[in-house]
Design a protein around this motif. Structure first.
Motif, PDB file in Angstrom:
ATOM      1  N   TRP A   5     -13.144  -4.947 -20.038  1.00 46.22           N
ATOM      2  CA  TRP A   5     -14.034  -6.059 -20.347  1.00 46.22           C
ATOM      3  C   TRP A   5     -15.107  -5.563 -21.322  1.00 46.22           C
ATOM      4  O   TRP A   5     -15.657  -4.472 -21.125  1.00 46.22           O
ATOM      5  CB  TRP A   5     -14.700  -6.576 -19.080  1.00 46.22           C
ATOM      6  CG  TRP A   5     -13.787  -7.379 -18.219  1.00 46.22           C
ATOM      7  CD1 TRP A   5     -13.010  -6.940 -17.185  1.00 46.22           C
ATOM      8  CD2 TRP A   5     -13.545  -8.789 -18.327  1.00 46.22           C
ATOM      9  NE1 TRP A   5     -12.305  -7.981 -16.644  1.00 46.22           N
ATOM     10  CE2 TRP A   5     -12.609  -9.123 -17.310  1.00 46.22           C
ATOM     11  CE3 TRP A   5     -14.038  -9.795 -19.164  1.00 46.22           C
ATOM     12  CZ2 TRP A   5     -12.150 -10.428 -17.130  1.00 46.22           C
ATOM     13  CZ3 TRP A   5     -13.577 -11.093 -18.977  1.00 46.22           C
ATOM     14  CH2 TRP A   5     -12.649 -11.405 -17.974  1.00 46.22           C
ATOM     15  N   TYR A   6     -15.399  -6.349 -22.356  1.00 43.14           N
ATOM     16  CA  TYR A   6     -16.383  -5.906 -23.344  1.00 43.14           C
ATOM     17  C   TYR A   6     -17.062  -7.114 -23.987  1.00 43.14           C
ATOM     18  O   TYR A   6     -16.605  -8.257 -23.851  1.00 43.14           O
ATOM     19  CB  TYR A   6     -15.712  -5.050 -24.424  1.00 43.14           C
ATOM     20  CG  TYR A   6     -14.620  -5.751 -25.206  1.00 43.14           C
ATOM     21  CD1 TYR A   6     -14.896  -6.506 -26.343  1.00 43.14           C
ATOM     22  CD2 TYR A   6     -13.288  -5.656 -24.789  1.00 43.14           C
ATOM     23  CE1 TYR A   6     -13.897  -7.151 -27.044  1.00 43.14           C
ATOM     24  CE2 TYR A   6     -12.277  -6.298 -25.483  1.00 43.14           C
ATOM     25  CZ  TYR A   6     -12.592  -7.044 -26.612  1.00 43.14           C
ATOM     26  OH  TYR A   6     -11.600  -7.702 -27.303  1.00 43.14           O
ATOM     27  N   TYR A   7     -18.189  -6.847 -24.655  1.00 42.15           N
ATOM     28  CA  TYR A   7     -18.848  -7.892 -25.433  1.00 42.15           C
ATOM     29  C   TYR A   7     -19.282  -7.320 -26.776  1.00 42.15           C
ATOM     30  O   TYR A   7     -19.584  -6.132 -26.905  1.00 42.15           O
ATOM     31  CB  TYR A   7     -20.030  -8.519 -24.692  1.00 42.15           C
ATOM     32  CG  TYR A   7     -21.079  -7.554 -24.173  1.00 42.15           C
ATOM     33  CD1 TYR A   7     -22.193  -7.214 -24.944  1.00 42.15           C
ATOM     34  CD2 TYR A   7     -20.976  -6.987 -22.900  1.00 42.15           C
ATOM     35  CE1 TYR A   7     -23.168  -6.346 -24.467  1.00 42.15           C
ATOM     36  CE2 TYR A   7     -21.944  -6.123 -22.414  1.00 42.15           C
ATOM     37  CZ  TYR A   7     -23.036  -5.805 -23.205  1.00 42.15           C
ATOM     38  OH  TYR A   7     -23.992  -4.947 -22.730  1.00 42.15           O
ATOM     39  N   LYS A   8     -19.269  -8.171 -27.785  1.00 48.77           N
ATOM     40  CA  LYS A   8     -19.585  -7.775 -29.162  1.00 48.77           C
ATOM     41  C   LYS A   8     -20.910  -8.348 -29.644  1.00 48.77           C
ATOM     42  O   LYS A   8     -21.311  -8.133 -30.796  1.00 48.77           O
ATOM     43  CB  LYS A   8     -18.470  -8.223 -30.110  1.00 48.77           C
ATOM     44  CG  LYS A   8     -17.136  -7.561 -29.835  1.00 48.77           C
ATOM     45  CD  LYS A   8     -16.089  -8.035 -30.830  1.00 48.77           C
ATOM     46  CE  LYS A   8     -14.758  -7.332 -30.614  1.00 48.77           C
ATOM     47  NZ  LYS A   8     -13.716  -7.805 -31.587  1.00 48.77           N
ATOM     48  N   GLU A   9     -21.584  -9.098 -28.760  1.00 48.16           N
ATOM     49  CA  GLU A   9     -22.883  -9.674 -29.084  1.00 48.16           C
ATOM     50  C   GLU A   9     -23.640  -9.911 -27.786  1.00 48.16           C
ATOM     51  O   GLU A   9     -23.045  -9.991 -26.718  1.00 48.16           O
ATOM     52  CB  GLU A   9     -22.712 -11.001 -29.829  1.00 48.16           C
ATOM     53  CG  GLU A   9     -21.939 -12.042 -29.022  1.00 48.16           C
ATOM     54  CD  GLU A   9     -21.773 -13.344 -29.764  1.00 48.16           C
ATOM     55  OE1 GLU A   9     -22.706 -13.734 -30.490  1.00 48.16           O
ATOM     56  OE2 GLU A   9     -20.715 -13.992 -29.607  1.00 48.16           O
TER      57      GLU A   9
END
Length: 316
Positions: A5-9
């Motif tokens: 799981w990841y986020y770019k913002e």
């Protein structure tokens, strides 16, 4: 490749994505660990919401994990492949940026110095629930220079850190009298953890508490109101930043595998018990749902995520 799981913002939980990312390579002092369980902490969603720490995108959230060592660097001496371990991988006191690859992944790398052997009587989920919260809980007593036989008033006895503070007050630090606050549904639960008396904050104000205490340990950031229960000159410890009262001292945490190792007798004897919120453990695919629940502030103990169902080895 591995799932993570990841986020770019920065933003709400909806910025989280489940996708593929490379399996990291351990350096000389590192372990590569297959994550069997991870736990969520408020710092995980606070870090996602705004830039409180310097870090590069994409970010894989998560500090706490328990898992199995699958590879190690050339300088690692304490652990071998196949060992079951647990830790908080993020050393908030270290120089530089926090790790981009957190524990909501199938594999993580972590320095040997941050890792401890998983207590034999704990499941991976139970072990994963502990590191950051228990390290925070212990440091608060140390910050206060708490003395055996003293009395403690704990604000927020039913949360992830508070449930451990209640137990540690007597089990590790020898408190003679422990009082904790919580909401009505959690009163009996907090009593079971070892509190001598529980204040239902929905019915009783701080000013109505008759006793004064040797330590006020506030886990929710309410010292601007709770300070009235502390004895004159007694330490007031708060684990949220910034402290909400001039007398309050902020207590962070010491991230160390040795600290976790020292807790093993308490854990294996049952004097200290992990507390997992009854809504979990959540499946790895349900991380957004788990964050949604954590962010309500109603969790009882820790919100825990089980590892991926199809664990693969590092050759895949």
């Amino acid at each position: 490749m591995q799932k993570a799981w990841y986020y770019k913002e920065y933003g709400p939980k909806e910025v989280l994505q489940l996708g593929d990312c490379p399996i990291p390579i351990p350096q000389a002092n590192d372990l590569l660990v297959r994550v069997r369980a991870a736990a969520l902490n408020p710092i995980d969603f606070k870090r996602r919401q705004r830039p409180i720490f310097s870090s590069d995108f994409p970010v894989v959230p998560g500090c706490d994990m328990a898992g199995i060592v699958v590879a190690k660097g050339s300088n690692v001496t304490k652990f071998d492949i196949g060992d079951e371990v647990y830790c908080n991988i993020q050393d908030f006191n270290a120089k530089g940026k926090l790790k981009q690859l957190g524990t909501l992944a199938e594999f993580i790398v972590v320095e040997e110095t941050l890792v401890a052997t998983k207590p034999k009587n704990l499941s991976f989920e139970e072990a994963a629930s502990l590191p950051l919260a228990v390290q925070t809980a212990i440091q608060g007593f140390k910050t206060a220079d708490f003395k055996e036989g003293g009395t403690v008033f704990i604000v927020g006895g039913g949360g992830g850190v508070g449930t451990l503070v209640v137990q540690l007050a007597k089990a590790l630090f020898g408190a003679s009298f422990v009082v904790a606050t919580t909401s009505t549904p959690k009163v009996e639960f907090v009593k079971m953890l070892g509190a001598d008396y529980v204040v239902d904050y929905t019915k009783t104000k701080y000013e109505q508490v008759e006793d004064k205490f040797d330590l006020l340990y506030d886990t929710i950031g309410d010292c601007e109101n709770s300070f009235v229960v502390a004895k004159e000159g007694a330490p007031i410890v708060e684990i949220t930043w910034p402290p909400s009262h001039p007398r309050a001292v902020y207590s962070s945490l010491t991230v160390s595998g040795e600290e976790l190792e020292r807790l093993r007798p308490c854990l294996e004897s049952g004097k200290l018990k992990p507390v997992i919120d009854p809504t979990g453990p959540y499946n790895f695919e349900d991380v957004i749902e788990a964050f949604a629940y954590l962010e309500t502030g109603r969790a009882r103990g820790k919100v825990v995520i089980s590892g991926t169902r199809d664990q693969h080895d590092t050759t895949n």
